[in-house]
Design an enzyme around this catalytic site. Structure first.
Site, mmCIF file in Angstrom:
data_model
loop_
_atom_site.group_PDB
_atom_site.id
_atom_site.type_symbol
_atom_site.label_atom_id
_atom_site.label_comp_id
_atom_site.label_asym_id
_atom_site.label_seq_id
_atom_site.Cartn_x
_atom_site.Cartn_y
_atom_site.Cartn_z
ATOM 1 N N SER B 100 2.840 -22.429 -7.815
ATOM 2 C CA SER B 100 1.737 -21.691 -8.422
ATOM 3 C C SER B 100 1.604 -21.967 -9.919
ATOM 4 O O SER B 100 2.595 -22.173 -10.611
ATOM 5 C CB SER B 100 1.975 -20.201 -8.209
ATOM 6 O OG SER B 100 1.213 -19.445 -9.115
ATOM 7 N N CYS B 101 0.357 -22.006 -10.408
ATOM 8 C CA CYS B 101 0.103 -22.191 -11.844
ATOM 9 C C CYS B 101 -0.145 -20.865 -12.542
ATOM 10 O O CYS B 101 -0.317 -20.805 -13.749
ATOM 11 C CB CYS B 101 -1.113 -23.084 -12.073
ATOM 12 S SG CYS B 101 -0.729 -24.811 -11.895
ATOM 13 N N VAL B 102 -0.249 -19.800 -11.774
ATOM 14 C CA VAL B 102 -0.400 -18.474 -12.370
ATOM 15 C C VAL B 102 0.694 -17.610 -11.815
ATOM 16 O O VAL B 102 0.950 -16.642 -11.818
ATOM 17 C CB VAL B 102 -1.791 -17.857 -12.095
ATOM 18 C CG1 VAL B 102 -2.839 -18.479 -13.008
ATOM 19 C CG2 VAL B 102 -2.197 -18.046 -10.667
#
Lengths: 163, 102
Positions: B100-102
């Site tokens: 995940s990037c968040v």
């Protein structure tokens, strides 16, 4: 990677300058600031000029994707300028973002703040737009001049990014 | 590749994440944590158990979801695992590195 050899300089701090309020630019800044914290890198955002809209309590809920002058939208500029096009593109983008678990602006600001991202408003831009601190996001860390902001860039491994 | 963690031969990838969750035990988690400079407390374990539970259910992890889980507030998640909360806690939990990037 944990194995930094001596000649590699790890990124220690990201200073992002957000000068635009189109949704795609605001999210770019937020994802980069948050992503830095997730890697254990310090990060700060300096909101200047139209970027202030993203921390303006009244305006942050109404930010739009730019449909005019944006070739990557694959919409002819004339069509992009028709009434309702921005709203349509914005709704579509928000739907896709929600699928990816990307929050709306206000929630994202709370996440950034809780994650230790420092949020600064630009003094000059606030004066220009006649904005008071009370009109901005409550968890804001403060109002800075450009000089103050550069002062925060001290030290090895600091990178500045203008969005 | 293999690495000796808590006196056992454990399969890990080149970043030190376990590649076989079934090999994980608490002593392994503790040793990985120490290597990351973290002394585990009940507060840490609560988070680890939640992550492992999500992993068993095949739920992808993100900071936002963890903040909403009621298990740990985002601020505390960063306090517990300051050098990269999601990454380091996943390594301690013996689950894959989140994408995940968040």
């Amino acid at each position: 990677m944990n194995n930094h050899s001596d000649n590699k300089a790890p990124v220690k701090k990201m200073l992002l300058i957000l000068s635009k309020a189109t949704l795609e630019n605001v999210y770019a800044a937020f994802v980069l600031a948050n992503g830095a914290r997730m890697e254990g890198i310090e990060s700060e955002i300096f909101f200047t000029f139209f970027g202030l809209e993203a921390i303006n309590k009244k305006r942050m809920k109404n930010l739009h994707v730019a449909t005019v002058g944006n070739p990557a939208m694959h919409i002819p500029t004339m069509v992009g300028g028709l009434p309702g096009m921005e709203a349509l593109a914005t709704t579509m983008m928000k739907k896709e973002m929600d699928k990816l678990d990307i929050p709306e602006i206000e929630e994202f600001l709370y996440i950034l703040s809780a994650s230790g991202v420092k949020l600064w408003a630009c003094k000059l831009a606030m004066d220009m737009f006649h904005l008071e601190k009370e009109e901005l996001f409550d968890e804001l860390d403060g109002v800075l001049t450009v000089g103050d902001f550069y002062g925060r860039a001290e030290g090895d491994g600091t990178h500045l990014l203008f969005i | 590749m293999q690495k000796v963690i808590a006196s056992l031969n454990i399969e890990v990838n080149d970043e030190g994440y376990l590649t076989d969750f079934s090999q994980w035990n608490k002593a392994i988690g503790e040793e990985i944590a120490l290597y990351e400079g973290i002394v585990m407390t009940d507060e840490h374990w609560k988070v680890i158990e939640y992550l492992q539970d999500q992993h068993r259910k095949n739920v992808p992890l993100s900071i936002r979801k963890i903040g909403k889980s009621g298990v740990v507030a985002i601020k505390d998640f960063y306090r517990l695992f300051p050098k990269g909360p999601l990454k380091i806690s996943s390594k301690i939990a013996g689950i894959p590195k989140p994408v995940s990037c968040v």
